[in-house]
Motif scaffolding. Sequence first.
Motif, PDB file in Angstrom:
ATOM      1  N   LEU A 334       0.930  -1.193  -0.113  1.00 23.17           N
ATOM      2  CA  LEU A 334       0.103   0.299   0.317  1.00 23.17           C
ATOM      3  C   LEU A 334       0.614   1.384   0.264  1.00 23.17           C
ATOM      4  N   TYR A 335       0.700   2.355  -0.689  1.00 24.32           N
ATOM      5  CA  TYR A 335       1.435   3.410  -1.036  1.00 24.32           C
ATOM      6  C   TYR A 335       0.403   4.499  -1.448  1.00 24.32           C
ATOM      7  N   THR A 336       1.198   5.955  -1.134  1.00 23.16           N
ATOM      8  CA  THR A 336       0.772   7.695  -1.134  1.00 23.16           C
ATOM      9  C   THR A 336       1.789   7.573  -2.499  1.00 23.16           C
ATOM     10  N   ASP A 337       0.731   9.229  -2.992  1.00 24.01           N
ATOM     11  CA  ASP A 337       1.411   9.522  -4.545  1.00 24.01           C
ATOM     12  C   ASP A 337       2.032   9.609  -4.881  1.00 24.01           C
ATOM     13  N   GLY A 338       3.015  10.272  -3.378  1.00 23.19           N
ATOM     14  CA  GLY A 338       4.371  10.609  -2.951  1.00 23.19           C
ATOM     15  C   GLY A 338       5.271   9.517  -3.562  1.00 23.19           C
ATOM     16  N   LEU A 339       5.227   8.366  -3.209  1.00 19.10           N
ATOM     17  CA  LEU A 339       5.409   7.562  -4.246  1.00 19.10           C
ATOM     18  C   LEU A 339       5.843   7.790  -5.354  1.00 19.10           C
ATOM     19  N   LEU A 340       4.303   7.500  -6.161  1.00 17.15           N
ATOM     20  CA  LEU A 340       5.074   7.098  -7.653  1.00 17.15           C
ATOM     21  C   LEU A 340       4.906   9.218  -8.437  1.00 17.15           C
ATOM     22  N   ASP A 341       5.273   9.771  -7.257  1.00 15.28           N
ATOM     23  CA  ASP A 341       6.280  11.067  -7.897  1.00 15.28           C
ATOM     24  C   ASP A 341       7.368  10.933  -8.327  1.00 15.28           C
ATOM     25  N   ALA A 342       8.805   9.867  -7.552  1.00 14.13           N
ATOM     26  CA  ALA A 342       9.497   9.164  -7.457  1.00 14.13           C
ATOM     27  C   ALA A 342       9.402   8.655  -8.543  1.00 14.13           C
ATOM     28  N   TYR A 343       8.945   8.030 -10.049  1.00 16.55           N
ATOM     29  CA  TYR A 343       8.717   7.153 -11.149  1.00 16.55           C
ATOM     30  C   TYR A 343       7.496   7.974 -12.675  1.00 16.55           C
ATOM     31  N   ARG A 344       7.296   9.119 -12.237  1.00 14.16           N
ATOM     32  CA  ARG A 344       5.988   9.384 -12.772  1.00 14.16           C
ATOM     33  C   ARG A 344       7.379  10.713 -13.785  1.00 14.16           C
ATOM     34  N   GLN A 345       7.303  10.405 -15.169  1.00 22.75           N
ATOM     35  CA  GLN A 345       7.922  10.454 -16.764  1.00 22.75           C
ATOM     36  C   GLN A 345       7.365  12.316 -17.175  1.00 22.75           C
ATOM     37  N   PRO A 346       7.930  13.255 -15.924  1.00 22.40           N
ATOM     38  CA  PRO A 346       7.163  14.271 -16.493  1.00 22.40           C
ATOM     39  C   PRO A 346       7.233  14.845 -18.298  1.00 22.40           C
ATOM     40  N   GLU A 347       8.438  14.120 -18.943  1.00 19.74           N
ATOM     41  CA  GLU A 347       7.335  14.722 -20.374  1.00 19.74           C
ATOM     42  C   GLU A 347       6.641  13.470 -20.995  1.00 19.74           C
ATOM     43  N   SER A 348       6.113  13.041 -20.353  1.00 13.05           N
ATOM     44  CA  SER A 348       5.239  11.754 -20.633  1.00 13.05           C
ATOM     45  C   SER A 348       3.569  12.469 -20.017  1.00 13.05           C
ATOM     46  N   ARG A 349       2.405  12.517 -21.038  1.00 13.18           N
ATOM     47  CA  ARG A 349       1.642  12.986 -20.841  1.00 13.18           C
ATOM     48  C   ARG A 349       0.495  11.504 -19.846  1.00 13.18           C
ATOM     49  N   THR A 350       0.206  11.116 -20.524  1.00 14.40           N
ATOM     50  CA  THR A 350       0.297   9.570 -19.360  1.00 14.40           C
ATOM     51  C   THR A 350       1.014   8.964 -18.951  1.00 14.40           C
ATOM     52  N   SER A 351       2.092   9.211 -18.445  1.00 16.24           N
ATOM     53  CA  SER A 351       2.693   8.447 -17.178  1.00 16.24           C
ATOM     54  C   SER A 351       1.757   9.214 -15.896  1.00 16.24           C
ATOM     55  N   GLU A 359       7.443  -2.399 -12.412  1.00 19.88           N
ATOM     56  CA  GLU A 359       9.163  -2.908 -12.421  1.00 19.88           C
ATOM     57  C   GLU A 359      10.038  -2.572 -12.056  1.00 19.88           C
ATOM     58  N   VAL A 360      10.201  -1.160 -10.968  1.00 22.00           N
ATOM     59  CA  VAL A 360      11.490  -1.761 -10.420  1.00 22.00           C
ATOM     60  C   VAL A 360      10.684  -2.681  -9.062  1.00 22.00           C
ATOM     61  N   ALA A 361       9.666  -2.702  -8.841  1.00 26.39           N
ATOM     62  CA  ALA A 361       9.448  -3.897  -8.045  1.00 26.39           C
ATOM     63  C   ALA A 361      10.068  -5.403  -8.559  1.00 26.39           C
ATOM     64  N   ALA A 362       9.847  -5.498  -9.731  1.00 29.88           N
ATOM     65  CA  ALA A 362       9.622  -6.231 -10.174  1.00 29.88           C
ATOM     66  C   ALA A 362      10.838  -7.156 -11.044  1.00 29.88           C
ATOM     67  N   ASP A 363      11.874  -6.208 -11.395  1.00 34.18           N
ATOM     68  CA  ASP A 363      12.791  -6.286 -11.030  1.00 34.18           C
ATOM     69  C   ASP A 363      14.132  -6.590 -10.279  1.00 34.18           C
ATOM     70  N   ALA A 364      13.554  -5.987  -9.099  1.00 35.07           N
ATOM     71  CA  ALA A 364      14.191  -6.306  -7.529  1.00 35.07           C
ATOM     72  C   ALA A 364      13.860  -7.746  -7.458  1.00 35.07           C
ATOM     73  N   LEU A 365      12.821  -8.568  -7.798  1.00 34.54           N
ATOM     74  CA  LEU A 365      12.276  -9.765  -6.785  1.00 34.54           C
ATOM     75  C   LEU A 365      12.719 -10.502  -8.139  1.00 34.54           C
ATOM     76  N   SER A 366      12.917 -10.399  -9.246  1.00 36.89           N
ATOM     77  CA  SER A 366      13.368 -11.197 -10.861  1.00 36.89           C
ATOM     78  C   SER A 366      15.000 -11.301 -10.081  1.00 36.89           C
ATOM     79  N   THR A 367      15.810 -10.845  -8.978  1.00 37.65           N
ATOM     80  CA  THR A 367      17.345 -11.147  -9.026  1.00 37.65           C
ATOM     81  C   THR A 367      17.509 -11.954  -7.972  1.00 37.65           C
ATOM     82  N   GLY A 368      15.813 -12.145  -7.078  1.00 36.66           N
ATOM     83  CA  GLY A 368      16.290 -13.084  -5.844  1.00 36.66           C
ATOM     84  C   GLY A 368      16.152 -12.014  -4.625  1.00 36.66           C
ATOM     85  N   ASP A 369      15.915 -10.519  -5.418  1.00 39.56           N
ATOM     86  CA  ASP A 369      15.723  -9.935  -4.386  1.00 39.56           C
ATOM     87  C   ASP A 369      14.428 -10.534  -3.294  1.00 39.56           C
ATOM     88  N   SER A 370      14.290 -10.404  -1.274  1.00 36.78           N
ATOM     89  CA  SER A 370      13.437 -10.714  -0.960  1.00 36.78           C
ATOM     90  C   SER A 370      12.469  -9.141  -0.944  1.00 36.78           C
TER      91      SER A 370
END
Length: 402
Positions: A334-351, A359-370
């Motif tokens: 669970l998270y608030t949109d302050g976290l999303l600000d870290a990943y929002r792409q300002p140049e994209s109108r849809t991001s 993607e960041v979470a999946a990459d971490a889990l795919s490398t074996g991180d717990s």
Amino acid sequence: MVWRSVRHRGRSGMTQVGAQVLLVEDDEGDALLVRECLREVGYGEADVAWRRSVAEGIEALTLDPDCVLLDLGLPDAHGLEALTRFVAQQVTTPVIVLTGRHDRTGVEAVAAGAQDYLVKDDITPELLDRTIKYAVQRRMAQLTEFQLREERMLAAENSRLERGLLPKPLLLSDFVACRSHYRPGRAGAVLGGDFFDVVETTDGRVRAIIGDVMGHGPDEAALGVHLRVAWRAMVLAGVPAEQILTALSRLLFAESGGGVFTTACDLTIERDRSVTTRVAGHPPPLLCAGTTASFLDVEVGPPLGIEDLHPGERAEEDWPVSRAVLPDSSAVVLYTDGLLDAYRQPESRTSVGLEELAEVAADALSTGDSIETLLPVALPRDSMKEADDTALVVLSLAGSAA
């Protein structure tokens, strides 16, 4: 203290700046000497107020002088009594004592609260001018230091208060493990408008909520505390889950008077790993299972407190229930949109940052991180914008690292 500078012309014709001076002296000859010295260094007649007694001098403090020249031998006071009566007024104006003796009187006066002292026989225009300027500057420095100390003490007190208002998850078993992160957007604050809480009820269910009050100031932080405490009280009192968001919305409107809305996500995890979610304008929970990360499929209802809520106007169905079954050894984020600000792409109108977070979470889990490492991975310090409050809660089912 206000430094009220007055421009006038001295004997040299050059424009000078002098302080407003209150002279408290009963001897006309001594008063004439002091006023003449002040005149020679550029003080005009209107820059010096002359009074003959302590009572008249204290009354003249309403003129807001920048400095007081106080004789210690006055008709209505003797010795340090005159100074004591001035200091008792708790004024911020510096006091310079005038004494006719070369003894410890001046030193004792400074110890009693005077900024400085002058022996009348030693007074020269330059010495008097310099002493006044130094006294005013020292007093200003003392007041600044005092104000800074008061502000530090107040900030420390507020910090302790805010820490006491942060939630302490109430878990009765190891069915679900909880880890959280919280950062307010306000500089120097401990508490912001974001809020969360986690409670395990006596029947074994784990209830959780996360919310985001519109705005970032202390008023929003107070509203967040109200909503969180109200949510916990209703959960512990056994209020049906379908009634809680309605009650919170009405509480928010009552406390704010309208015009403030709050997004929230209310979640219940049953012992059979089924999960029910009610979302009020909030981003969807993130499900981490195995090496994948995806968002729960939820229906979203309106934010809380967006209109006047009279009994019967807002039905519980306005916040539809979304259901799912959690995989074993999975985690819900669970998270608030302050976290999303870290990943929002300002140049994209849809991001809005959702895809990037997954993607960041999946990459971490795919490398074996717990899942245990998900919190620091999901909180990139460099890219995080501190203008918004940020709350993050990871609920890990039994068997998950947490």
